[in-house]
Scaffold this active site. Structure first.
Site, PDB file in Angstrom:
ATOM      1  N   ASP A 355       0.956  -1.140   0.021  1.00 50.52           N
ATOM      2  CA  ASP A 355       0.020   0.139  -0.004  1.00 50.52           C
ATOM      3  C   ASP A 355       1.040   1.314   0.005  1.00 50.52           C
ATOM      4  O   ASP A 355       2.003   1.110   0.407  1.00 50.52           O
ATOM      5  CB  ASP A 355      -0.869   0.025   1.393  1.00 50.52           C
ATOM      6  CG  ASP A 355      -1.993  -1.006   1.457  1.00 50.52           C
ATOM      7  OD1 ASP A 355      -2.105  -1.616   0.247  1.00 50.52           O
ATOM      8  OD2 ASP A 355      -2.555  -1.266   2.357  1.00 50.52           O
ATOM      9  N   LYS A 356       0.327   2.355  -0.288  1.00 50.71           N
ATOM     10  CA  LYS A 356       1.043   3.606  -0.393  1.00 50.71           C
ATOM     11  C   LYS A 356       1.119   4.169   0.907  1.00 50.71           C
ATOM     12  O   LYS A 356       2.159   4.486   1.656  1.00 50.71           O
ATOM     13  CB  LYS A 356       0.767   4.456  -1.525  1.00 50.71           C
ATOM     14  CG  LYS A 356       1.410   5.835  -1.428  1.00 50.71           C
ATOM     15  CD  LYS A 356       1.003   6.637  -2.519  1.00 50.71           C
ATOM     16  CE  LYS A 356      -0.248   7.099  -2.515  1.00 50.71           C
ATOM     17  NZ  LYS A 356      -0.630   8.144  -1.511  1.00 50.71           N
TER      18      LYS A 356
END
Ligand code: ATP
Length: 925
Positions: A355-356
């Protein structure tokens, strides 16, 4: 994100539970909570709108104890000790001791029994170590619960819940106790753990008939089940063993598996080897007695000694310890392994999908840009300190004079569930994206605390990644109704038909806005659009219909910066060097994702792909293109699952991160599912193999490094252990075949076995990572442990050891040395060869002829010292001389022993050199 549902005070009259049950043990025994109305429940448990007071909580904790299930009864220490004897080798040795007793060979009987006992004690201690290491890890995974106590919402360890506690539930939460719901917004609970029904059940607050079966008690949320959608609040009615889950006595799952593919491989190998050795020993016995003329009793003792020396009985326990030590090291570095095999799989991971927000970035959001239909504004200041100014064309502007700006900031602060806490430094409670909007409000002079009194919030739809917006319903000081919303621009644009402009309201200029979104996102900013409409909800509560019916007015956009983590940039570089590709999967706009990706060195010069594009590809097409794309934007959880499958289709070993309840299938499917410990839901943590307590990408890279080290150490350990057994066995076999005096008596073989398994092997579990650990490609998942090279090395070292021992022994005999002394030399030579070979084993291919190689692992040195001390006892202690027939040695004889060890050491180093120089096997390990 969540809303606090306030429990309305009751106006109903009670028919039951007039008396508060809170101070007796009754509530825990009551099974009819589902038939109580919410008011009756509140009354019976004496729960106020503000939750329990701290004093009340303490009292109830004393009365009801902790909210925990009783762990399944562990095997007692005695039981564990006796189980050590349940082992094929010890059976044989016990039988042998009986036979020797019958024959009247009392010394042999004694030595055999002592060996059995020592073996059992070593096994017992090793197993205990492995178990306590696993226990320590189990206790790190504790469930959390959100409660309201004394009017303050807080997160606590679920252990501390008491009956009467007011609990808030959100999608993704594991229900921490049995709860009577007092409010529910679209709450759906998956109750498979309890009822076996995997379709989520819609919950409400209405009481049901008292004889309703468990699955129909829709006003209850039961401990151990999972909220998969919506939000709710409720009152705890039963904790610990009194919950429905407690009644069926099922432990909440923690660490799922105690075995690993490698352990299974080793166990199977060990069993096959044991059977082979037994058959071989029986054949050897017959051969020795009938063809070589040894006496049956001598031969019997010999084959027993051979069996004892050849079976690597300590291997599985020591492998478990090595794995457990690796798991502990990972835990110290913020990676908690829930599933033991993951330690091994980590070592072969070839793709990490992350995920960012918060994992690759810092999740410290600051609004830097505001866009209205007229202007672009810049906002100064960084972090959560509310110091900064809004500028337009380098001139400070204020909400007081700019109505559009005022509306944007107002929506941002009101359509918001976070809180700005004025600590030093200031911090945010709740979602950082929303926190950034509160800080913007403070900078622009719109303080959150003042706003609600003027614009009272009556209801809300919290943000969920699935629908990508949040909406709130307010009444202003003139009692006018307002619905405010903020969210991903595309989503908000769909709802809006007009925009705020210089002349009040004008039709939506969608092209302008799209341009501004792309422009803002391309700077790496996360973009939110904000809109409003003056309307009341169509029903009693605000619902998605109010949003879908549209008619909103777009106020503007905000651009929020979320800088990449410095350590993530370094970790990504390390992963790339280690042949691992890193992919970013984010819910953010594709331009934002691309820009952040570029800063992190993910997906540079490669195409990015959006969730919508993933949806139109079929599985085959997706799997064809997947390895060419590193940035996936506007991706939803269902896309993650398809991405994992597509990569696995390409024979990749995939690690995938996730935090939401909908990420669970992807985490389960991935080879190593990784959940976020801080922002992750319980559902995600349960589905994961590993939990990151710091939500940091760099931790995954560290875990991979650790996984590779553990696997390396296991290999080194096996490569040490098997030749030492092989060497002992070969000495005896050679003597029987070649018909010369046995160089080792059975008692001596048992002694060597005991000494070396007590001291030497385990030291390799503490071996540090090889220098090239993160510059070589991932291990192929199909790689066999006992490769051709391994078998070669095992045979070579076994033969070397045999050669050293036999040469010295025969040389001594031929020069007139007494048999006992020659045997003492043989025993010491074998042990010395093992000590030296332990040094060789520190590196499989690299030389250990360096300061680091010889002295780098203090455990190796300590175990060699301990082993040497035991050998001195063996050689000089009169009692041992009597038992083992050993004699004192002089200096020259010790030098010969030393030379035997050095011989094995040097030849083993020579072999490594030849391999390094002429055969390029090395990169594989
Ligand atoms: P990542 O997957 O990298 O962690 P993310 O999970 O933060 O990204 P989401 O939270 O799904 O991504 O956000 C997607 C979009 O929804 C964001 O780009 C933003 O426009 C919008 N958004 C995010 N948080 C909120 C919020 N609290 N309220 C309204 N909209 C939001």
């Amino acid at each position: 994100m969540c809303v606090i549902f306030v429990i309305c005070p009751s106006h109903t009259t009670y028919t039951m539970a007039d008396q508060s049950l809170a101070h007796t043990n009754e509530p825990q025994k009551n099974t009819d909570w589902h038939a109580y109305t919410t008011e009756q429940t509140q009354h019976a448990l004496n729960t106020q709108v503000n939750g329990l007071s701290n004093e009340e909580v303490t009292q109830r904790q004393q009365l009801y104890g902790f909210n925990q299930l009783i762990a399944p009864k562990k095997r007692s220490a005695w039981m564990r000790f006796f189980m050590q004897f349940h082992n094929i080798l010890l059976y044989i040795m016990l039988a042998a001791s009986a036979v020797t007793a019958i024959l009247g060979h009392w010394i042999d009987t004694f030595v055999l029994l002592a060996a059995v006992l020592v073996n059992a004690i070593i096994g017992f201690i090793q197993e205990g170590k492995a178990e306590s290491a696993m226990d320590a890890i189990r206790s790190m995974i504790s469930a959390r619960a959100t409660v309201i106590r004394e009017g303050v919402r807080k997160e606590i360890n679920a252990l501390e819940l008491v009956p009467g506690d007011l609990v808030i539930l959100n999608s993704g939460d594991k229900i921490p106790a049995d709860i009577r719901l007092t409010s529910a917004r679209d709450l759906r609970v998956e109750e498979a753990a309890l009822t076996g029904e995997s379709v989520p059940i819609q919950k409400s607050t209405n009481a049901v008939a008292s004889d309703a079966p468990l699955g129909d008690r829709t006003c209850m949320a039961y401990s151990g089940t999972v909220a998969v959608y919506g939000q709710a609040s409720g009152i705890v009615v039963a904790t610990g063993t009194y919950t429905e889950l407690g009644k069926i006595n099922e432990m909440l799952s923690s660490i799922e598996s105690m075995t690993t593919p490698l352990l299974r491989q080793i166990n199977a190998f060990g069993r096959a080897l044991a059977i082979f050795i037994l058959i071989f020993a029986a054949a050897l016995f017959l051969f020795g007695v009938f063809l070589r003329g040894y006496s049956a009793s001598d031969m019997f003792m010999m084959v027993i000694a051979l069996t004892a020396s050849a079976i690597p009985e300590g291997l599985p326990a020591l492998i478990t310890i090595t794995l457990a030590l690796g798991v502990q090291r990972m835990a110290r570095q913020h990676a908690i392994v829930r599933n033991l095999p993951a330690v091994e799989t980590l070592g072969s991971v070839s793709v990490i999908c992350s995920d960012k927000t918060g994992t690759l970035t810092r999740n410290e959001m600051t609004v830097q840009r505001i866009v209205s239909s007229l202007h672009v504004y810049d906002v100064s200041g960084i972090g959560y300190a509310p110091q900064g100014t809004v500028y337009q064309n380098d001139q400070p502007v204020s909400c007081a004079t700019d109505t559009i700006l005022e509306r944007i900031v107002r929506i941002g602060t009101l359509c918001n569930d976070a809180q700005l806490v004025n600590d030093t430094p200031p911090r945010i409670e709740g979602d950082p994206t929303e926190g950034a909007l509160l800080v913007l409000g403070a900078k622009a002079g719109l303080v959150q605390q003042d706003a609600p009194s003027q614009w009272q919030r009556l209801d809300s739809i919290p943000f969920e990644s699935e629908h990508r917006y949040m909406a709130t319903y307010h009444q202003d000081e003139n009692s006018l109704p307002w619905i405010l919303t903020k969210g991903a621009p595309e989503r908000i644009f769909e709802m809006c038909s007009s925009q705020m402009s210089a002349h009040g309201i004008s039709p939506l200029d969608i092209d302008y806005w799209r341009r501004m979104v792309t422009d803002t996102a391309a700077k790496g900013l996360r973009v939110l659009a904000l809109g409003y409409k003056q309307a009341e909800p169509q029903a009693e509560q605000i619902s998605t219909d109010d949003i879908d019916s549209g008619g909103f007015i777009l106020a503007g956009l905000v651009g929020i910066i979320d800088p990449p983590r410095e350590e993530a940039i370094a970790a990504i570089r390390e992963c790339h060097q280690a042949g691992i590709s890193v992919k970013m999967i984010t819910g953010d706009h594709v331009e934002t994702a691309r820009a952040i990706g570029a800063q992190l060195n993910i997906g540079v010069d490669k195409p990015a792909m959006t969730g919508a594009e993933i949806s139109v590809l079929d599985d085959q097409e997706l799997s064809r293109v997947i390895m060419d794309v590193d940035v996936f934007a506007r991706a939803a959880p269902e896309h993650k699952l398809r991405l994992v499958q597509a990569m696995q289709e390409q024979h990749q070993i995939v690690s995938m991160t996730g935090d939401g309840v909908n990420d669970a299938p992807a985490l389960k499917r991935a080879d190593v599912g990784v959940a976020m410990g801080q922002k992750g839901t319980e559902a995600a943590k349960e589905a994961a193999d590993m939990v990151l307590t710091d939500d940091n990408f760099a931790t995954i890279a560290k875990a991979v490094r650790e996984g590779r080290t553990v696997y390396d150490n296991l290999k080194k350990f096996i490569l040490f252990m098997l030749p030492t057994n092989g060497g002992e066995a070969l000495v005896i076999i050679a003597a029987i075949f070649l018909q010369f005096t046995l160089p080792l008596t059975p008692a001596q073989v048992l002694w060597i076995n005991m000494v070396t398994s007590c001291t030497l092997g385990l030291a390799l579990a503490f071996e540090a990572a090889e220098p090239n650990i993160m510059t070589r490609p991932p291990r192929a998942s199909s790689e066999k442990l006992l490769s051709g090279f391994f078998i070669w090395r095992i045979i070579m070292v076994s033969v070397l050891m045999m050669a050293a021992v036999l040469t010295l022994f025969l040389w001594e005999l031929s020069h007139g040395t007494a048999e006992n002394t020659a045997r003492t030399i043989a025993v010491n030579t074998l042990v010395a060869a093992e000590m030296f070979y332990l040094l060789n084993s520190r590196h499989v291919y690299d030389t250990v002829l360096s300061r680091e190689g010889l002295l780098g692992n203090k455990y190796v040195l300590l175990s060699i010292a301990a082993c040497f001390a035991l050998q001195l006892l063996f050689t000089y202690l009169p009692a041992f001389q009597y038992l083992f027939g050993s004699t004192a040695l002089d200096l020259t004889q010790w030098l010969k022993v030393f030379a035997g060890g050095v011989f094995v050491f040097l030849v083993a180093e020579l072999e490594k050199w030849i391999i390094r120089r002429f055969i390029s096997l090395k990169p594989a390990t």
